[in-house]
Scaffold this motif. Structure first.
Motif, PDB file in Angstrom:
ATOM      1  N   ASN A  36       0.861  -1.178   0.000  1.00  0.00           N
ATOM      2  CA  ASN A  36       0.000   0.000   0.000  1.00  0.00           C
ATOM      3  C   ASN A  36       0.900   1.230   0.000  1.00  0.00           C
ATOM      4  O   ASN A  36       2.113   1.109  -0.136  1.00  0.00           O
ATOM      5  CB  ASN A  36      -0.960  -0.022   1.202  1.00  0.00           C
ATOM      6  CG  ASN A  36      -0.223  -0.207   2.512  1.00  0.00           C
ATOM      7  OD1 ASN A  36       0.772   0.472   2.784  1.00  0.00           O
ATOM      8  ND2 ASN A  36      -0.695  -1.128   3.346  1.00  0.00           N
ATOM      9  N   GLU A  37       0.318   2.413   0.191  1.00  0.00           N
ATOM     10  CA  GLU A  37       1.082   3.670   0.190  1.00  0.00           C
ATOM     11  C   GLU A  37       2.083   3.775   1.343  1.00  0.00           C
ATOM     12  O   GLU A  37       3.054   4.492   1.255  1.00  0.00           O
ATOM     13  CB  GLU A  37       0.124   4.863   0.250  1.00  0.00           C
ATOM     14  CG  GLU A  37      -0.671   5.069  -1.014  1.00  0.00           C
ATOM     15  CD  GLU A  37       0.164   5.627  -2.144  1.00  0.00           C
ATOM     16  OE1 GLU A  37       1.041   6.466  -1.885  1.00  0.00           O
ATOM     17  OE2 GLU A  37      -0.050   5.188  -3.290  1.00  0.00           O
ATOM     18  N   GLN A  38       1.826   3.059   2.430  1.00  0.00           N
ATOM     19  CA  GLN A  38       2.674   3.156   3.624  1.00  0.00           C
ATOM     20  C   GLN A  38       3.732   2.061   3.725  1.00  0.00           C
ATOM     21  O   GLN A  38       4.589   2.107   4.598  1.00  0.00           O
ATOM     22  CB  GLN A  38       1.816   3.111   4.899  1.00  0.00           C
ATOM     23  CG  GLN A  38       0.965   4.323   5.135  1.00  0.00           C
ATOM     24  CD  GLN A  38      -0.266   4.357   4.233  1.00  0.00           C
ATOM     25  OE1 GLN A  38      -0.876   3.324   3.980  1.00  0.00           O
ATOM     26  NE2 GLN A  38      -0.599   5.534   3.740  1.00  0.00           N
ATOM     27  N   ARG A  40       6.475  -0.520   1.519  1.00  0.00           N
ATOM     28  CA  ARG A  40       7.156  -0.998   0.313  1.00  0.00           C
ATOM     29  C   ARG A  40       8.485  -1.589   0.736  1.00  0.00           C
ATOM     30  O   ARG A  40       9.180  -1.034   1.587  1.00  0.00           O
ATOM     31  CB  ARG A  40       7.383   0.147  -0.667  1.00  0.00           C
ATOM     32  CG  ARG A  40       8.160  -0.260  -1.917  1.00  0.00           C
ATOM     33  CD  ARG A  40       8.321   0.919  -2.846  1.00  0.00           C
ATOM     34  NE  ARG A  40       9.144   0.604  -3.999  1.00  0.00           N
ATOM     35  CZ  ARG A  40       9.676   1.518  -4.794  1.00  0.00           C
ATOM     36  NH1 ARG A  40       9.455   2.808  -4.561  1.00  0.00           N
ATOM     37  NH2 ARG A  40      10.432   1.160  -5.807  1.00  0.00           N
TER      38      ARG A  40
END
Length: 157
Positions: A36-38, A40
Motif C-alpha cells: 500500500n502507500e505506507q 514498500r
C-alpha cells in the motif's frame, strides 16, 4: 547451530533513488513490492554475497543514513574499487590503517574507517596483508560501506 546473517535493513529517505544507486553499483534486485502507500520493500543482493539488504517504506524507524560500517569483502581491492567507480559510485582511494595490527578480520582503529585522524595511509597495506586494505563509499543517504581486501580468509571463516 548455524546462525547465518541474511538481511540488513537500511534506512533511506527516497526508495527509488536508493534502488537506482544500488542497482547501478551492481547489486541484484530480488524484490520490489508495495502492499500500500505506507509499505514498500526493496530487496537487493551484492554480487557474490549470501547476505542482502532491504529498504523501503514502513520498514524501520531509524534515521536515513544512520547505518555505518557495512563491510563488503573483496579479493582485489583495486579491481573492486575500479568497477564501482566505473559504475558511477564515488569511492575513496584505497588505504590502510597505519595504527593497527591486522588481526583476525579486523583492521583495528575506527571500524568504519571514516573519521579524521584514523591513521589512514593511502594505498594497499604494505605487505598486502589480508584484512588490511580498505576503501569506503556511501549511498545517497550516507549509509556507509567499507570494501576490505581478503585474499585468504582466516581459519574458521
Amino acid at each position: 547451530m548455524d546462525l547465518k546473517l541474511e538481511l540488513i535493513v537500511l534506512p533511506v529517505s527516497d526508495v527509488d533513488r536508493a534502488k537506482a544507486f544500488y542497482e547501478s553499483a551492481g547489486f541484484r534486485l530480488d524484490l520490489d513490492k508495495a502492499a500500500n502507500e505506507q509499505w514498500r520493500a526493496v530487496h537487493l543482493t551484492p554480487p557474490g554475497s549470501e547476505a542482502s539488504i532491504m529498504f523501503g517504506k514502513g520498514l524501520t524507524a531509524a534515521a536515513p543514513g544512520s547505518v555505518q560500517g557495512l563491510y563488503l569483502v573483496v579479493p582485489d581491492i583495486e579491481q573492486a574499487r575500479a568497477e564501482l567507480v566505473a559504475r558511477g559510485v564515488a569511492v575513496s582511494e584505497v588505504f590502510h590503517d597505519a595504527n593497527a595490527l591486522v588481526y583476525h578480520g579486523h583492521g583495528g582503529g575506527d571500524i568504519t574507517h571514516d573519521g579524521p585522524g584514523q591513521g589512514r595511509v593511502t594505498g594497499r597495506h604494505p605487505e598486502r596483508a589480508d584484512y588490511g586494505s580498505f576503501a569506503t563509499f556511501s549511498d545517497p543517504d550516507g549509509n556507509g560501506w567499507v570494501l576490505q581486501e581478503v585474499r585468504m580468509r582466516a581459519p574458521g571463516r
